[in-house]
Structure formats: C-alpha cells, structure tokens
Design a protein around this motif. Structure first.
Motif, PDB file in Angstrom:
ATOM      1  N   THR A  96       0.829  -1.210   0.000  1.00 39.64           N
ATOM      2  CA  THR A  96       0.000   0.000   0.000  1.00 39.64           C
ATOM      3  C   THR A  96       0.857   1.251   0.000  1.00 39.64           C
ATOM      4  O   THR A  96       0.561   2.226  -0.716  1.00 39.64           O
ATOM      5  N   ALA A  97       1.936   1.241   0.807  1.00 39.87           N
ATOM      6  CA  ALA A  97       2.821   2.407   0.862  1.00 39.87           C
ATOM      7  C   ALA A  97       3.462   2.677  -0.495  1.00 39.87           C
ATOM      8  O   ALA A  97       3.545   3.832  -0.943  1.00 39.87           O
ATOM      9  N   ALA A  98       3.910   1.627  -1.189  1.00 37.88           N
ATOM     10  CA  ALA A  98       4.572   1.808  -2.485  1.00 37.88           C
ATOM     11  C   ALA A  98       3.601   2.330  -3.536  1.00 37.88           C
ATOM     12  O   ALA A  98       3.918   3.271  -4.279  1.00 37.88           O
ATOM     13  N   VAL A  99       2.416   1.734  -3.609  1.00 30.77           N
ATOM     14  CA  VAL A  99       1.439   2.171  -4.606  1.00 30.77           C
ATOM     15  C   VAL A  99       1.008   3.614  -4.335  1.00 30.77           C
ATOM     16  O   VAL A  99       0.902   4.435  -5.262  1.00 30.77           O
ATOM     17  N   SER A 100       0.779   3.946  -3.075  1.00 30.00           N
ATOM     18  CA  SER A 100       0.358   5.309  -2.723  1.00 30.00           C
ATOM     19  C   SER A 100       1.461   6.312  -3.039  1.00 30.00           C
ATOM     20  O   SER A 100       1.185   7.402  -3.567  1.00 30.00           O
ATOM     21  N   ALA A 101       2.708   5.977  -2.732  1.00 25.00           N
ATOM     22  CA  ALA A 101       3.819   6.896  -3.003  1.00 25.00           C
ATOM     23  C   ALA A 101       3.979   7.130  -4.503  1.00 25.00           C
ATOM     24  O   ALA A 101       4.192   8.273  -4.946  1.00 25.00           O
ATOM     25  N   LEU A 102       3.883   6.079  -5.288  1.00 24.90           N
ATOM     26  CA  LEU A 102       4.001   6.234  -6.742  1.00 24.90           C
ATOM     27  C   LEU A 102       2.871   7.097  -7.301  1.00 24.90           C
ATOM     28  O   LEU A 102       3.071   7.851  -8.256  1.00 24.90           O
ATOM     29  N   ALA A 103       1.692   6.984  -6.714  1.00 30.98           N
ATOM     30  CA  ALA A 103       0.569   7.800  -7.178  1.00 30.98           C
ATOM     31  C   ALA A 103       0.721   9.257  -6.775  1.00 30.98           C
ATOM     32  O   ALA A 103       0.214  10.158  -7.464  1.00 30.98           O
ATOM     33  N   LEU A 104       1.418   9.528  -5.658  1.00 32.20           N
ATOM     34  CA  LEU A 104       1.557  10.901  -5.165  1.00 32.20           C
ATOM     35  C   LEU A 104       2.704  11.659  -5.816  1.00 32.20           C
ATOM     36  O   LEU A 104       2.693  12.899  -5.827  1.00 32.20           O
ATOM     37  N   LEU A 105       3.693  10.965  -6.333  1.00 33.01           N
ATOM     38  CA  LEU A 105       4.842  11.648  -6.941  1.00 33.01           C
ATOM     39  C   LEU A 105       4.435  12.575  -8.089  1.00 33.01           C
ATOM     40  O   LEU A 105       4.920  13.720  -8.169  1.00 33.01           O
ATOM     41  N   PRO A 106       3.551  12.139  -8.997  1.00 38.79           N
ATOM     42  CA  PRO A 106       3.154  13.068 -10.079  1.00 38.79           C
ATOM     43  C   PRO A 106       2.309  14.248  -9.594  1.00 38.79           C
ATOM     44  O   PRO A 106       2.073  15.182 -10.361  1.00 38.79           O
ATOM     45  N   MET A 107       1.865  14.217  -8.337  1.00 43.62           N
ATOM     46  CA  MET A 107       1.021  15.291  -7.823  1.00 43.62           C
ATOM     47  C   MET A 107       1.834  16.412  -7.171  1.00 43.62           C
ATOM     48  O   MET A 107       1.286  17.287  -6.509  1.00 43.62           O
ATOM     49  N   GLY A 108       3.161  16.388  -7.348  1.00 35.60           N
ATOM     50  CA  GLY A 108       4.003  17.476  -6.871  1.00 35.60           C
ATOM     51  C   GLY A 108       4.739  17.201  -5.584  1.00 35.60           C
ATOM     52  O   GLY A 108       5.461  18.073  -5.098  1.00 35.60           O
ATOM     53  N   MET A 109       4.610  16.040  -4.994  1.00 36.79           N
ATOM     54  CA  MET A 109       5.333  15.719  -3.762  1.00 36.79           C
ATOM     55  C   MET A 109       6.715  15.178  -4.086  1.00 36.79           C
ATOM     56  O   MET A 109       6.915  14.525  -5.126  1.00 36.79           O
ATOM     57  N   ASN A 110       7.675  15.447  -3.180  1.00 39.73           N
ATOM     58  CA  ASN A 110       8.990  14.837  -3.353  1.00 39.73           C
ATOM     59  C   ASN A 110       8.977  13.422  -2.784  1.00 39.73           C
ATOM     60  O   ASN A 110       7.999  12.992  -2.159  1.00 39.73           O
ATOM     61  N   LEU A 111      10.064  12.700  -2.974  1.00 36.72           N
ATOM     62  CA  LEU A 111      10.100  11.288  -2.591  1.00 36.72           C
ATOM     63  C   LEU A 111       9.920  11.073  -1.088  1.00 36.72           C
ATOM     64  O   LEU A 111       9.136  10.196  -0.682  1.00 36.72           O
ATOM     65  N   PRO A 112      10.618  11.850  -0.203  1.00 37.14           N
ATOM     66  CA  PRO A 112      10.391  11.642   1.238  1.00 37.14           C
ATOM     67  C   PRO A 112       8.941  11.879   1.647  1.00 37.14           C
ATOM     68  O   PRO A 112       8.379  11.111   2.432  1.00 37.14           O
ATOM     69  N   GLN A 113       8.319  12.931   1.117  1.00 39.80           N
ATOM     70  CA  GLN A 113       6.928  13.206   1.465  1.00 39.80           C
ATOM     71  C   GLN A 113       5.994  12.118   0.951  1.00 39.80           C
ATOM     72  O   GLN A 113       5.115  11.637   1.673  1.00 39.80           O
ATOM     73  N   ALA A 114       6.189  11.715  -0.296  1.00 41.30           N
ATOM     74  CA  ALA A 114       5.327  10.680  -0.872  1.00 41.30           C
ATOM     75  C   ALA A 114       5.484   9.356  -0.138  1.00 41.30           C
ATOM     76  O   ALA A 114       4.495   8.648   0.128  1.00 41.30           O
ATOM     77  N   GLY A 115       6.740   9.009   0.207  1.00 41.69           N
ATOM     78  CA  GLY A 115       6.962   7.761   0.938  1.00 41.69           C
ATOM     79  C   GLY A 115       6.314   7.773   2.307  1.00 41.69           C
ATOM     80  O   GLY A 115       5.717   6.779   2.743  1.00 41.69           O
ATOM     81  N   TYR A 116       6.417   8.922   3.001  1.00 43.49           N
ATOM     82  CA  TYR A 116       5.826   9.017   4.333  1.00 43.49           C
ATOM     83  C   TYR A 116       4.304   8.950   4.256  1.00 43.49           C
ATOM     84  O   TYR A 116       3.663   8.221   5.037  1.00 43.49           O
ATOM     85  N   ILE A 117       3.712   9.686   3.327  1.00 39.59           N
ATOM     86  CA  ILE A 117       2.253   9.635   3.170  1.00 39.59           C
ATOM     87  C   ILE A 117       1.806   8.235   2.769  1.00 39.59           C
ATOM     88  O   ILE A 117       0.738   7.752   3.192  1.00 39.59           O
ATOM     89  N   GLY A 118       2.621   7.555   1.955  1.00 31.17           N
ATOM     90  CA  GLY A 118       2.281   6.178   1.600  1.00 31.17           C
ATOM     91  C   GLY A 118       2.181   5.285   2.823  1.00 31.17           C
ATOM     92  O   GLY A 118       1.248   4.480   2.949  1.00 31.17           O
ATOM     93  N   CYS A 119       3.136   5.442   3.761  1.00 30.55           N
ATOM     94  CA  CYS A 119       3.074   4.666   5.008  1.00 30.55           C
ATOM     95  C   CYS A 119       1.868   5.071   5.844  1.00 30.55           C
ATOM     96  O   CYS A 119       1.238   4.225   6.502  1.00 30.55           O
ATOM     97  N   VAL A 120       1.541   6.359   5.838  1.00 30.74           N
ATOM     98  CA  VAL A 120       0.378   6.838   6.583  1.00 30.74           C
ATOM     99  C   VAL A 120      -0.906   6.224   6.033  1.00 30.74           C
ATOM    100  O   VAL A 120      -1.783   5.778   6.788  1.00 30.74           O
ATOM    101  N   VAL A 121      -1.025   6.202   4.717  1.00 30.45           N
ATOM    102  CA  VAL A 121      -2.223   5.642   4.086  1.00 30.45           C
ATOM    103  C   VAL A 121      -2.341   4.145   4.351  1.00 30.45           C
ATOM    104  O   VAL A 121      -3.445   3.595   4.438  1.00 30.45           O
ATOM    105  N   ALA A 122      -1.204   3.463   4.520  1.00 28.75           N
ATOM    106  CA  ALA A 122      -1.224   2.008   4.737  1.00 28.75           C
ATOM    107  C   ALA A 122      -1.823   1.625   6.077  1.00 28.75           C
ATOM    108  O   ALA A 122      -2.229   0.476   6.278  1.00 28.75           O
ATOM    109  N   LEU A 123      -1.895   2.571   7.017  1.00 22.98           N
ATOM    110  CA  LEU A 123      -2.417   2.276   8.353  1.00 22.98           C
ATOM    111  C   LEU A 123      -3.946   2.299   8.339  1.00 22.98           C
ATOM    112  O   LEU A 123      -4.551   3.211   7.795  1.00 22.98           O
ATOM    113  N   SER A 124      -4.556   1.286   8.957  1.00 26.12           N
ATOM    114  CA  SER A 124      -6.012   1.202   9.052  1.00 26.12           C
ATOM    115  C   SER A 124      -6.443   1.485  10.484  1.00 26.12           C
ATOM    116  O   SER A 124      -5.617   1.618  11.384  1.00 26.12           O
ATOM    117  N   SER A 125      -7.740   1.554  10.705  1.00 27.10           N
ATOM    118  CA  SER A 125      -8.279   1.896  12.018  1.00 27.10           C
ATOM    119  C   SER A 125      -8.483   0.644  12.861  1.00 27.10           C
ATOM    120  O   SER A 125      -9.421  -0.130  12.637  1.00 27.10           O
TER     121      SER A 125
END
Length: 659
Positions: A96-125
């Motif tokens: 989930t983190a990898a797919v989310s990060a790859l999707a966020l890179l074209p949206m203007g985020m740099n690699l550290p930000q995209a990778g971190y958000i990818g890990c954030v998105v991978a977390l469930s409730s």
C-alpha cells in the motif's frame, strides 16, 4: 479552568449521545465521535471554546492508546499468527505504501513526502475494525485472524514510521548517513534500556507494589511506568508514542499484564473519545468545501486500492478468494494512527497543514464508509468466487492432484467433516476407531499438508462452493458435520450441503445461540451451540457437586434448552429415550458389545446365546459389520463376527463376563 471544565462537559455529553446513536444504528462509536467533533468544532456550532487544551488531553489519550496496544500485543500473539503477521502484514503495509507513493509523486510531492504519506495511508483503524469484528463474532474466523495480524503489524509499524519523520524532514539540510546513524544509535540505546527494564526494573517495581495489596498503588505504578518510559524516549529525541508502546510491550510479558489492561482501559476509552472528537474538531469544513472533487477522488482511490492490496496479501498467505475478500474490505480506511503520524510530520516540517487536512478528510470519510464495506464484503465475495475460479483454485493449491486422490475418498455411506480443528479431529479419530468411513475438507493449507502426510482422507478447499463438496462426494454422505469458526461460511455450507445431499444428516457446531435458528432454517438437522452447551455443562457440574438429584439436573437441562431440547449433549435425540429409562430405572444400564472372531456368541442366535437367561441382559439392537442395523431383533437372529450389540442390563454387569 472553568472554561476547560465546561468544554469537557460538552464533549462528554456529545460522546454519550454519539455512543447511543451509534449503538442504535449499529455503526462503530468512533465514527459518531468524529462527527460529534465536527459539529462541536469552530467551523460548525463552535461549542468548544478551548480547543488547544482538548488537543493536549487527546495527545495523552494517544499515549495511553499506544500503551494499551503494547499491553495487548504479546510475543505469543505474534508467534501464533506469524505467517499472517510476517507475510500478510508486510505485503499489505509496504504494498500500500509503495502504490500510494508512486501515485503521489506526479502530484508534486517529493520522494520523502510521498513515501511518508504512503506509510500513513497504509495504516487502518484498529478501533473501528476490531469493534466491528467483535460485534460480528468474526475474530476467530480465517479472515478475522488475517485482519487481526495485519492490524497488529500496522500498530507496531506506526512507531518506526513516526521515528522517520524528523529524519526525512532533515534530508535537505544534512546528509543521510549522519542522520541515519544518529537514529540507529538512539534506537539501540532505547532497546538496551527496554531490555534492562524488562529484565530487572519493571519486575522489581511491580513486585514491591503488589506486596502492598493496594489497587491504588498498582494503578499509580502502572501510570508511572508508562509516563516514565515515554519521557525517557522523548528525552533521547524519540517520541512519547514509542515510549508508551515499549512500556506496554514490556508489561505485556509480565504476570500482571491482564490487571494492567483492566485498570487502564477506562482511562484509555475516555481519553480516546477526546482524541476522536478533537480530530473531528480539526476538520476544516471550508477546506473540504473548497476541494470536494479532490477529497472525493482521494477517498475513492483509498477505498479501492487498500482492499485490493490487503486481499492480495491474504491470498499469498494461503486464504481462498472468498476469505481474502472478507479480509481485505474491512481494511479499506485510513485510521486514527494515520492522523497521529501525519501530525508528527507536520510538527517537524515534513508535511504542510494542507496535507494534514487532506489526510484528515480522507480518514473521516473512509471510516464512515467502513460499515458499508463490511456489509458488502459477503455478497461481493460470493459474486467474485465463481464456480470456475473455485475449481481452478482447488486444483492449483492442493499439493496433490485431485485425480490421484480420487480413489482414496469414500463415495457413499461416509461422514463428511468440514473443518479439521479440535472438534473435527476428534470426530475423525472416533470414526476411525469405530470403523466408520469419513472424509475431511479443510481451508488451512498447513493443516491439510500435515493431516495428509499422516494418512487422513483430507482435501483442501472452501466448502462454501458446491464443486468442493462434490469433490469429496457429499451427495453420498450419510452425515455431514460442519465444525468451523466462521458463522457466515457455516450458513452457506449448510445451504449448499442440503441442496447437494438432501438425505444427509447435517450437524453444525456454532459458537452462539443466535446462529441456531438461521442454521436450522437453512436445513441443518441439529445445531450444537457452544454457548448453550458450555452453560449446561457448568451448571450441571455445580448442581451435582451440591448433591442435587440427577433427575432434577436432567429436568433443568430440558428447561434450559427449551425449543432446542432435541439437541442432546452426547447422544442424538433419537437415543434420549434410553436416558429417560435410566432415570426411571436407576438400577439398569445400557451397554455396547462388539463381537470379535473368538467370541463364544459368534455362530449362535440371540435365543441360544443365553444373554437373557444366563446373564440377565436384553438385546435392543444389532448393527452388522456392513452398517446395517436390526432394531428389536428376534430370538432367531444369528450373531456374526463384527456385530455390535446394544443391550440393557444390571448396572454392574461386565461384558467381559461372556469370554
């Protein structure tokens, strides 16, 4: 101070109303608390006048949440679910983190930000999903165990994710190697201190506290350990959350962990209510209204991508498609720890407040959609699991080819056992010792391999589909025994089994009484409910210890069973007349006698055997070696090798007296 107290009264009042409403609507309480926070926030009714103080209390709630999570995660839990935890959890989180990060890179985020958000998105409730699993009694199902292991993995992963936030934020100003070396050094120091606390400090402190026999001292001591270890990690440049989690994990391995959980749960629940409400208060409604399409698309993407990756991870661990779908859909939301991790990244400058708002909006909306995902999981799994796919799966996953094994399974007159847990193994063992043919269907590939190597007539497959039942010749089975821990699957199996084998005797073991009537309506002949049978066993033994007459206990059992009276604990309903006779004539007993080749009765008739005249016993029925049963046999009935005689006679009669 008065303002803070008034805010707390308002918040707790909203919490109570949200809890009552969610209970009536059958949705998780956390969703209602989030909405209550939105209403109380500055962009709605503005009921809270000191939101900063509430946020501080909510942070304490997060610390206690991580502490209790650490308490509830033990090495034994991780070891029991190690395959689902290591393989399934890793694939879900990093996928989930990898797919989310790859999707966020074209949206203007740099690699550290995209990778971190990818890990954030991978977390469930954890709070939302576990509550729903508990309400649906699905914790012990195959997909429930997969979900639980993934949630444990995520709860542990959130700590290193938060630790990387300062490191990733400083990548532009310092080289990676010094920053990484400093982080590793801090982690090593914390690990050494944790080991020291685990081996000597915590046991010593708790032993001295326990000697006081004071519940107040124990509560204060647990608080001291939690906050103290959390402050140590913070002083080393790490987070309070890491220290709280370590404190809980250290305590989880002590003999006092259950008491620690019991005393901390009320505080955690109260402060976590504050956390959810404070999160709802942070929701920027103008921001949401300004970017509705963006938030809707992000939420939809999360609801599509996360279940797909989680289901794929479950498939890799060996679950069939149906269970994988049931395991994937409940994990489709962004969880509460995602908000904590995002706030930590905003605090160190890695992410902007707008990013936090986007994550918050997606989290709130995806949590609200979770009940819909769970409700849709069962019909969606049935639709996806077409007959051709299940047949293909049964051929590819089973380590032995079905054609080679075809001759090993009985085709008719056998007992079909669905599920090879403790109950299934006991049924198989008894059938084998009594010479009754049987076949087994099991969903756990590891269990199938071990049982197959031991010579059991077992097949891998999901019995919720007719082709699997046909593979094990369910249409010719005399009895079908369903002993699995998945209520939904049990209902589906009974429905199909009754259609495939209309004449078979179908017995189902369920955990709860509420499952009895639906299963009987679908075609089950008998349903043994653990909830009922355990309660009967408990009060029967207690009453027997209190010298209550046996006939009174039997009468109590009949009253408790009510309209489920036909279910006996040890014998089918058709055999209860013998038990009733035993109550009326306590000096008599029923016996079973198998005739071996050297028995003096072989070759004689019942009349000539002297059973009644010499031994004082009466033959009630004879079962031949081929399975045929002769009820109320005549005196001229011949006795053969392998016959089983059912007789009634004096209490102390010993069948060995015939030899």
């Amino acid at each position: 101070m008065q303002v803070l107290l008034l805010d707390l009264v308002v918040i707790f009042g909203l919490s109570v109303m949200a809890a009552i409403l969610c209970h009536r609507l059958r949705i998780p309480t956390s969703i209602g608390l989030l909405l209550a926070g939105v209403l109380a926030g500055p962009d709605a009714l503005a009921l809270v006048r000191s939101p900063h103080d509430i946020e501080l209390l909510a942070e304490v709630g997060v610390v206690l949440l991580l502490f209790v999570v650490g308490l509830e995660i033990s090495v034994a839990d991780v070891s029991r679910l190690r395959r689902e935890f290591i393989i399934g959890g890793s694939l879900q989180f990093f996928g989930t983190a990898a797919v989310s990060a790859l999707a966020l890179l074209p949206m203007g985020m740099n690699l550290p930000q995209a990778g971190y958000i990818g890990c954030v998105v991978a977390l469930s409730s954890t709070a939302v999903v576990l509550r729903m699993l508990q309400e649906r009694a699905e914790i012990e199902t195959p997909h429930g165990r997969a979900i639980l292991s993934t949630l444990i993995y995520q709860d542990i992963a959130v700590v290193p994710v938060m630790l990387t936030a300062p490191l990733l934020a400083g990548l532009g100003q310092a080289s990676l190697l010094p920053a990484l070396s400093g982080l590793v050094l801090k982690v090593v120091v914390v690990a050494a201190l944790a080991l020291l606390a685990y081996r000597w400090i915590v046991p010593w402190v708790l032993e001295h506290i326990i000697r006081t026999r004071s519940s107040e001292a124990f509560l204060l001591g647990v608080f001291m350990l939690c906050v103290g270890i959390a402050l140590i990690t913070q002083s080393l440049g790490l987070s309070l959350a890491l220290g709280a989690f370590l404190a809980g994990f250290i305590l989880s391995e002590s003999r006092y962990s259950h008491q620690a959980v019991a005393v901390m749960l009320p505080f955690r629940d109260v402060l976590m209510s504050l956390f959810f409400i404070s999160v709802g208060m942070l929701l920027d409604i103008p921001f949401l209204l300004a970017h509705p399409v963006r938030i809707a698309l992000l939420t939809l993407a999360v609801l599509l991508v996360k279940p797909l990756i989680a289901a794929a991870a479950a498939l890799v661990t060996g679950l069939p498609l149906r269970s994988a779908v049931l395991a994937g859909l409940p994990l489709g939301q962004v969880g509460e720890f995602s908000l904590v991790a995002t706030q930590a990244a905003v605090a160190v400058g890695l992410l902007t407040p707008d990013v936090f708002q986007s994550v918050l909006d997606v989290a709130v909306l995806s949590m609200m959609a979770t009940p819909l995902l769970v409700a849709a999981s069962a019909p969606l799994s049935e639709r996806l699991c077409g007959t051709w796919l299940i047949h293909l799966q049964s051929q590819t996953v089973d380590p032995s080819a079905a054609q080679e094994l075809e001759g090993e399974l009985p085709r008719s007159g056998h007992v079909l056992i669905i599920g090879f847990g403790v109950t299934g193994r006991n049924v198989a063992r008894c059938a084998r010792r009594c010479g009754v043919p049987y076949a087994v269907v099991e969903l756990n590939g590891a269990i199938v391999r071990r049982a197959s190597e031991a010579g059991e007539p077992i097949r891998y497959g999901d019995a919720t589909h007719a082709p699997i039942l046909e593979l094990v010749h369910a249409e010719g089975a005399r009895a079908i025994v369903v002993v699995i821990d998945d209520p939904g699957a049990a209902r589906r199996i009974v429905e199909i089994a009754r259609r495939v084998a209309p004449e078979a005797y179908i017995l189902v073991r369920s955990r709860y009484l509420r499952e009895v009537e639906p299963l009987m309506a679908l075609g089950a002949d008998e349903v043994i409910a653990d909830e009922l049978e355990v309660s009967i066993e408990v009060f029967s033994r207690v009453m027997a210890r209190m010298l209550v007459p046996r006939e009174d206990i039997q009468r109590l059992i009949g009253d408790v069973r009510g309209h489920w009276r036909q279910m006996a604990r040890t014998l089918a309903a058709s055999a209860t007349s013998v038990a009733d006779l035993k109550v009326a004539l306590p000096h008599l007993a029923t016996h079973t006698l198998r005739l071996k080749s050297d028995s003096p009765l072989v070759g004689t008739t019942i009349a000539a055997s002297g059973l009644r005249l010499v031994h004082g016993v009466t033959v009630l029925a004879v079962t031949r070696a081929d399975g045929a049963t002769i009820a109320d046999p005549r005196g001229a009935t011949g006795l053969e090798t392998g016959d089983i005689l059912f007789v009634i006679g004096p209490e102390g009669w010993d069948p060995r007296s015939l030899s």
